[in-house]
Structure formats: C-alpha cells, structure tokens
Scaffold this active site. Structure first.
Site, PDB file in Angstrom:
ATOM      1  N   GLY A   1       0.779  -1.239   0.000  1.00 29.76           N
ATOM      2  CA  GLY A   1       0.000   0.000   0.000  1.00 29.76           C
ATOM      3  C   GLY A   1       0.808   1.286   0.000  1.00 29.76           C
ATOM      4  O   GLY A   1       0.240   2.368  -0.135  1.00 29.76           O
ATOM      5  N   LEU A   2       2.123   1.201   0.149  1.00 30.53           N
ATOM      6  CA  LEU A   2       2.916   2.445   0.177  1.00 30.53           C
ATOM      7  C   LEU A   2       3.526   2.780  -1.175  1.00 30.53           C
ATOM      8  O   LEU A   2       4.393   3.639  -1.272  1.00 30.53           O
ATOM      9  CB  LEU A   2       4.012   2.352   1.239  1.00 30.53           C
ATOM     10  CG  LEU A   2       3.523   2.240   2.682  1.00 30.53           C
ATOM     11  CD1 LEU A   2       4.707   2.255   3.637  1.00 30.53           C
ATOM     12  CD2 LEU A   2       2.540   3.357   3.033  1.00 30.53           C
ATOM     13  N   GLY A   3       3.089   2.107  -2.230  1.00 31.86           N
ATOM     14  CA  GLY A   3       3.601   2.398  -3.563  1.00 31.86           C
ATOM     15  C   GLY A   3       2.856   3.557  -4.198  1.00 31.86           C
ATOM     16  O   GLY A   3       2.211   4.364  -3.507  1.00 31.86           O
ATOM     17  N   GLN A   4       2.919   3.642  -5.506  1.00 27.95           N
ATOM     18  CA  GLN A   4       2.308   4.778  -6.218  1.00 27.95           C
ATOM     19  C   GLN A   4       0.786   4.830  -6.011  1.00 27.95           C
ATOM     20  O   GLN A   4       0.204   5.904  -5.947  1.00 27.95           O
ATOM     21  CB  GLN A   4       2.620   4.684  -7.726  1.00 27.95           C
ATOM     22  CG  GLN A   4       2.165   5.903  -8.501  1.00 27.95           C
ATOM     23  CD  GLN A   4       2.272   5.737 -10.013  1.00 27.95           C
ATOM     24  OE1 GLN A   4       2.650   4.671 -10.511  1.00 27.95           O
ATOM     25  NE2 GLN A   4       1.925   6.781 -10.751  1.00 27.95           N
TER      26      GLN A   4
ATOM     27  N   ASP B   1       2.347  -2.771   4.190  1.00 27.61           N
ATOM     28  CA  ASP B   1       3.543  -2.798   3.329  1.00 27.61           C
ATOM     29  C   ASP B   1       4.700  -3.310   4.168  1.00 27.61           C
ATOM     30  O   ASP B   1       4.537  -3.541   5.373  1.00 27.61           O
ATOM     31  CB  ASP B   1       3.839  -1.387   2.751  1.00 27.61           C
ATOM     32  CG  ASP B   1       4.572  -1.453   1.411  1.00 27.61           C
ATOM     33  OD1 ASP B   1       5.664  -2.047   1.358  1.00 27.61           O
ATOM     34  OD2 ASP B   1       4.051  -0.920   0.407  1.00 27.61           O
ATOM     35  N   ILE B   2       5.862  -3.468   3.535  1.00 29.78           N
ATOM     36  CA  ILE B   2       7.060  -3.843   4.296  1.00 29.78           C
ATOM     37  C   ILE B   2       7.937  -2.620   4.566  1.00 29.78           C
ATOM     38  O   ILE B   2       8.985  -2.739   5.168  1.00 29.78           O
ATOM     39  CB  ILE B   2       7.892  -4.921   3.554  1.00 29.78           C
ATOM     40  CG1 ILE B   2       8.200  -4.478   2.117  1.00 29.78           C
ATOM     41  CG2 ILE B   2       7.173  -6.247   3.569  1.00 29.78           C
ATOM     42  CD1 ILE B   2       9.142  -5.426   1.377  1.00 29.78           C
TER      43      ILE B   2
ATOM     44  N   TYR C   1       7.803  -9.388 -15.113  1.00 26.31           N
ATOM     45  CA  TYR C   1       6.604  -8.679 -14.639  1.00 26.31           C
ATOM     46  C   TYR C   1       5.376  -9.137 -15.429  1.00 26.31           C
ATOM     47  O   TYR C   1       4.348  -9.509 -14.856  1.00 26.31           O
ATOM     48  CB  TYR C   1       6.841  -7.171 -14.816  1.00 26.31           C
ATOM     49  CG  TYR C   1       5.688  -6.278 -14.418  1.00 26.31           C
ATOM     50  CD1 TYR C   1       5.183  -6.280 -13.136  1.00 26.31           C
ATOM     51  CD2 TYR C   1       5.141  -5.391 -15.356  1.00 26.31           C
ATOM     52  CE1 TYR C   1       4.143  -5.431 -12.777  1.00 26.31           C
ATOM     53  CE2 TYR C   1       4.113  -4.531 -15.001  1.00 26.31           C
ATOM     54  CZ  TYR C   1       3.616  -4.560 -13.705  1.00 26.31           C
ATOM     55  OH  TYR C   1       2.590  -3.711 -13.352  1.00 26.31           O
TER      56      TYR C   1
HETATM   57  N1  LIG Z   1       1.568   2.200 -11.345  1.00 21.98           N
HETATM   58  C1  LIG Z   1       1.251   1.758 -12.560  1.00 21.98           C
HETATM   59  O1  LIG Z   1       1.442   2.423 -13.573  1.00 21.98           O
HETATM   60  C2  LIG Z   1       0.635   0.396 -12.685  1.00 21.98           C
HETATM   61  C3  LIG Z   1       0.156  -0.005 -13.942  1.00 21.98           C
HETATM   62  C4  LIG Z   1      -0.368  -1.273 -14.086  1.00 21.98           C
HETATM   63  C5  LIG Z   1      -0.479  -2.103 -12.989  1.00 21.98           C
HETATM   64  N2  LIG Z   1      -0.026  -1.692 -11.791  1.00 21.98           N
HETATM   65  C6  LIG Z   1      -0.121  -2.612 -10.653  1.00 21.98           C
HETATM   66  O2  LIG Z   1      -0.716  -1.987  -9.539  1.00 21.98           O
HETATM   67  C7  LIG Z   1      -0.106  -2.443  -8.340  1.00 21.98           C
HETATM   68  C8  LIG Z   1       0.376  -1.255  -7.525  1.00 21.98           C
HETATM   69  O3  LIG Z   1       1.306  -0.561  -8.323  1.00 21.98           O
HETATM   70  P1  LIG Z   1       2.214   0.597  -7.733  1.00 21.98           P
HETATM   71  O4  LIG Z   1       2.548   1.455  -8.897  1.00 21.98           O
HETATM   72  O5  LIG Z   1       1.606   1.182  -6.519  1.00 21.98           O
HETATM   73  O6  LIG Z   1       3.523  -0.246  -7.359  1.00 21.98           O
HETATM   74  P2  LIG Z   1       4.802   0.263  -6.532  1.00 21.98           P
HETATM   75  O7  LIG Z   1       5.986  -0.426  -7.084  1.00 21.98           O
HETATM   76  O8  LIG Z   1       4.809   1.729  -6.445  1.00 21.98           O
HETATM   77  O9  LIG Z   1       4.488  -0.316  -5.081  1.00 21.98           O
HETATM   78  C9  LIG Z   1       4.543  -1.689  -4.803  1.00 21.98           C
HETATM   79  C10 LIG Z   1       4.667  -1.867  -3.297  1.00 21.98           C
HETATM   80  O10 LIG Z   1       4.845  -3.258  -3.032  1.00 21.98           O
HETATM   81  C11 LIG Z   1       5.626  -3.353  -1.879  1.00 21.98           C
HETATM   82  N3  LIG Z   1       6.241  -4.667  -1.725  1.00 21.98           N
HETATM   83  C12 LIG Z   1       7.339  -5.172  -2.346  1.00 21.98           C
HETATM   84  N4  LIG Z   1       7.632  -6.394  -1.855  1.00 21.98           N
HETATM   85  C13 LIG Z   1       6.681  -6.660  -0.910  1.00 21.98           C
HETATM   86  C14 LIG Z   1       6.447  -7.768  -0.040  1.00 21.98           C
HETATM   87  N5  LIG Z   1       7.257  -8.831  -0.021  1.00 21.98           N
HETATM   88  N6  LIG Z   1       5.381  -7.717   0.798  1.00 21.98           N
HETATM   89  C15 LIG Z   1       4.574  -6.634   0.798  1.00 21.98           C
HETATM   90  N7  LIG Z   1       4.746  -5.566   0.001  1.00 21.98           N
HETATM   91  C16 LIG Z   1       5.799  -5.584  -0.840  1.00 21.98           C
HETATM   92  C17 LIG Z   1       6.686  -2.254  -2.050  1.00 21.98           C
HETATM   93  O11 LIG Z   1       7.269  -1.916  -0.813  1.00 21.98           O
HETATM   94  C18 LIG Z   1       5.875  -1.137  -2.676  1.00 21.98           C
HETATM   95  O12 LIG Z   1       5.451  -0.196  -1.737  1.00 21.98           O
HETATM   96  C19 LIG Z   1       1.009  -3.398  -8.765  1.00 21.98           C
HETATM   97  O13 LIG Z   1       0.554  -4.719  -8.655  1.00 21.98           O
HETATM   98  C20 LIG Z   1       1.249  -3.058 -10.211  1.00 21.98           C
HETATM   99  O14 LIG Z   1       1.673  -4.155 -10.945  1.00 21.98           O
HETATM  100  C21 LIG Z   1       0.521  -0.452 -11.602  1.00 21.98           C
HETATM  101  C1  LIG Z   2       2.419  -0.250 -16.982  1.00 20.36           C
HETATM  102  C2  LIG Z   2       2.709  -0.620 -15.572  1.00 20.36           C
HETATM  103  O1  LIG Z   2       2.441  -1.935 -15.295  1.00 20.36           O
HETATM  104  C3  LIG Z   2       3.879  -0.043 -14.881  1.00 20.36           C
HETATM  105  N1  LIG Z   2       3.714   1.379 -14.762  1.00 20.36           N
HETATM  106  C4  LIG Z   2       5.192  -0.324 -15.578  1.00 20.36           C
HETATM  107  O2  LIG Z   2       5.583   0.464 -16.398  1.00 20.36           O
HETATM  108  O3  LIG Z   2       5.815  -1.310 -15.290  1.00 20.36           O
END
Ligand SMILES: NC(=O)c1ccc[n+]([C@@H]2O[C@H](COP(=O)([O-])OP(=O)(O)OC[C@H]3O[C@@H](n4cnc5c(N)ncnc54)[C@H](O)[C@@H]3O)[C@@H](O)[C@H]2O)c1
Ligand SMILES: C[C@@H](O)[C@H](N)C(=O)O
Length: 375
Positions: free
Chosen positions: A65-68, A90-91, A197
C-alpha cells in the site's frame, strides 16, 4: 485423512457434471470450507464460516500500500467505507502523514502465516493486492520479482480462498507481448510477454480465474495502463517518464526522456484508475461476464505529451536518452487498449483525457512555478 477423503468425494462429484462443472465444485468447496492450501497440507484443515450482513461495509486490506497507488486507494475507500475499515500494509516504514491517516500494519506477502493472522484478526472481507515489482525493476532483479509477484500471489490466493474474501489483483498492459495485437489490444488475445513482470501478471490473471472457477473465489482483475499521479512516485516501471516529466518541468525546466519520442502507450490519470477499482469491486457479480478486464483512458507518445506540457510551459527543454531495456519493453506493449467489455459490462467510463491530465498535474505540482516559468 478425512480432509483428503472429503476432497476426493467433491472432485468425483464435480467430474461427473457435464461441461466444466465449475459451479457445483465451487459450491461444494465453499460448503466444506477448505482452502486449497489446507487441503494440500492435510494437517490443519479448519471448519469456519464467515458471514457478513449485506449492509456491512467491507473490511479492506491493501497489500503493497505504500507504492504509487495504495495511499490514494486507501483515501478513496476510507471516504466510502470509513477510516477504520481500510487497512494499509507494506514492508516499508510509512511516512508520518500516511501513518496518522488511518490503520497501517506491517505485512510481508511472502509470510503466509502473518497474512492469515492479519486477515483473521481484522475480519478482512476485501483484499486489494498491490504488492509487486514493476517492469523495469523486475528485469533488474528477476529472482525477487518471481518471489514477490508469483510466490506472494499464491499466498494471497490461498488466503482469499480460505477466508471467502473478494480479491482484487491489478494486471497491466505489460501482460501483453510482441505477438499480441497492439493497436488496439483486446481483452482476449495472444499473451506472450517478455518480462518477468508480464509473465507474473499473466500468471496472476490465469490463477485468479482458475480459483474463481475451481473454488468460487470472488476474483476481480483490471489491466491498468501506465498510471500518472502527482503526489506519489512511480515504483520503477516503463511508463514512469510520464510522471517524471511534470516534476522535472516544474523544478528545472528540463526533461530527459528515456523512451523514443514516438513510443505510444496507454495511460490513465490515477483518479480514474482508483475509481475503476472501486467500481469493479462493487459491481454485482452477475454483471461481470469476465473476471479480467482491460481499462483505458488515453494513449500518447512522449512527443505528444511534451507538446501538451509545453502549452503550459513553453520553455520546457526536452532531450532523449533512450534506456534500451525500457524501450524494448515499451515496444512490446499495447499502443492502444480496447476496453469495450468493461464499458459494456459494468459501465466503465474515464474522466481524464490528455489535456485534463496535464492541467490537473500542474494544478497539483505547483501552478505557481508553471506560471512563473511561462511568463
Ligand atoms: N503504477 C502503474 O502504472 C501500474 C500499472 C499497471 C499495474 N499496476 C499494478 O498496480 C499495483 C500497484 O502498483 P504501484 O505502482 O503502486 O507499485 P509500486 O511499485 O509503487 O508499489 C509496490 C509496493 O509493493 C511493496 N512490496 C514489495 N515487496 C513486498 C512484499 N514482499 N510484501 C509486501 N509488500 C511488498 C513495495 O514496498 C511497494 O510499496 C502493482 O501490482 C502493479 O503491478 C501499476
Ligand atoms: C504499466 C505498468 O504496469 C507499470 N507502470 C510499468 O511500467 O511497469
């Protein structure tokens, strides 16, 4: 061995049903409350029934939950279901504003017992599984990406099936590859991605749908485009340039793009993405003719984004220094996404096209600086 005997009986009954037999098997497994993991371990099958009134708010756990995306989603869901009904996990250590904005808990998705404890102790009913390594960082550390994106997903699926949770797992444009139709890319077509991925996300789609048919898991999945947000940083993906440009433009008036100027990719503003997530989670099951949907908003190239940004910041200087890994990934991904099934089934509709996106980003990232530079 009563667990194994009971399972065998269920499987025998299911196999006698003509067609796929999905529904009877799902009902049978639900009734005897076995999770797939409990059955295979054979040692700790428990009999429990979790029931919630239809009027109860869901109790939501967000992993990674602390990601984007996670903090924004928690904000949206807390507005709808109440602050204490949405737990971020999150971790990583949360920044103080996030820590004080609602429940936060440490959870490593590779620790199955800890996950189960969190779900049980907090009576979780919805799980939003955001933990992942994105495309570029995944290529830089394949073993870790495999562990988090595949082994971690297995834990999540088993916990969700065991506790009758509604499970959301995002997929991505990255779940397609060079042999997929790229313009537009429909929901159902060849998926042969060339990144760990992408491979892990196709795996997630297929496993989630399999658990849905086999065990009745309420699995819901959206393939997100590249997501653009102002107040959260992307986590190491191929589409990150489309966020970075705004910050660099405002801070330095210069931007170096790591993709070629004509690289077209599907993109979406974060508010649309989070709203779509809530909408598909709330959609009545009977409206979902599929369990994995493309969602789309806009599609642009770096060149087109630069032109739109320069309408606000005419002096922005842009150079290109192509990152070969990211470029190869982008060249294998969809250019345009066909999301007609989502629009038809549960009424998906985006709000932000490119001009609104750019305007909104600048409104967030300091309109004062934009105006100062434009003058
Ligand atoms: N942001 C995008 O553009 C986008 C596009 C398509 C899909 N997604 C999907 O949406 C989801 C969220 O994306 P995001 O951009 O917030 O990702 P992010 O990379 O910003 O965040 C992912 C989070 O996962 C956590 N993480 C890593 N290892 C872990 C573990 N072992 N246990 C618990 N947490 C762990 C990280 O600390 C991080 O905060 C992802 O599954 C991603 O594939 C995102
Ligand atoms: C598209 C999406 O999954 C992510 N923002 C990446 O570029 O990997």
């Amino acid at each position: 061995m009563p667990v194994v005997r009971a399972l065998n009986k269920v499987v025998r009954q299911a196999l006698q049903v003509p067609g796929c037999g999905c529904q009877p098997l799902a009902v049978a497994v639900r009734n005897i409350s076995f999770s797939p993991r409990q059955v295979t371990s054979g040692s700790d099958a428990s009999f429990h029934s979790v029931s919630f009134s239809e009027t109860d708010h869901p109790k939501v756990l967000i992993t990674g939950g602390l990601g984007q995306l996670g903090v924004g989603l928690a904000k949206l869901l807390r507005k709808r279901f109440g602050k204490n009904n949405v737990i971020l996990s999150d971790i990583r250590k949360p920044p103080s504003n996030v820590f004080h904005s609602g429940p936060f808990i440490y959870s490593d998705i590779l620790d199955y017992k800890n996950l189960r404890e969190i779900v049980v102790n907090n009576r979780i009913t919805w799980l939003v599984h955001y933990s992942a390594l994105l495309s570029a960082v995944g290529e830089a550390n394949v073993p870790l990406a495999r562990a988090v994106n595949i082994t971690g997903l297995h834990n999540i699926l088993d916990i969700a099936a065991e506790h009758g949770l509604r499970l959301f797992v995002p997929s991505t444009i990255g779940a397609f590859g060079p042999t997929s139709p790229r313009n537009p890319t429909p929901d159902l077509c060849i998926q042969r991605p060339r990144t760990i991925y992408g491979v892990s996300k196709v795996h997630a789609e297929l496993m989630g749908e399999y658990y849905h048919h086999r065990y009745g898991l309420d699995f819901r999945c959206l393939r997100y485009p590249g997501i653009i947000s102002a107040d959260s940083q992307p986590g190491g993906g191929t589409t990150d340039y489309a966020v970075q440009i705004f910050h660099d433009a405002v801070k330095t008036g210069k931007f170096e793009c790591n993709l070629k100027p004509d690289t077209r990719l599907p993109m979406m503003y974060i508010d649309d993405c989070l709203r779509a997530t809530l909408e598909v989670m709330e959609a009545p099951a009977e409206t979902l003719s599929m369990r994995t949907y493309n969602i789309n908003a806009m599609s642009f190239t770096p060149e087109e984004l630069v032109q739109e940004v320069q309408k606000q910041l005419p002096d922005l200087q842009v150079t290109y220094d192509v990152d070969l890994v990211r470029q190869a990934i982008a060249d294998s991904w969809p250019m345009n996404f066909d999301d007609s099934n989502a629009r038809r089934d549960w009424g998906w509709k985006h709000d932000y096209d490119l001009p609104e996106l750019v305007q909104t980003m600048f409104n967030y990232i300091g309109s004062d600086s934009c105006i100062a530079r434009a003058n």
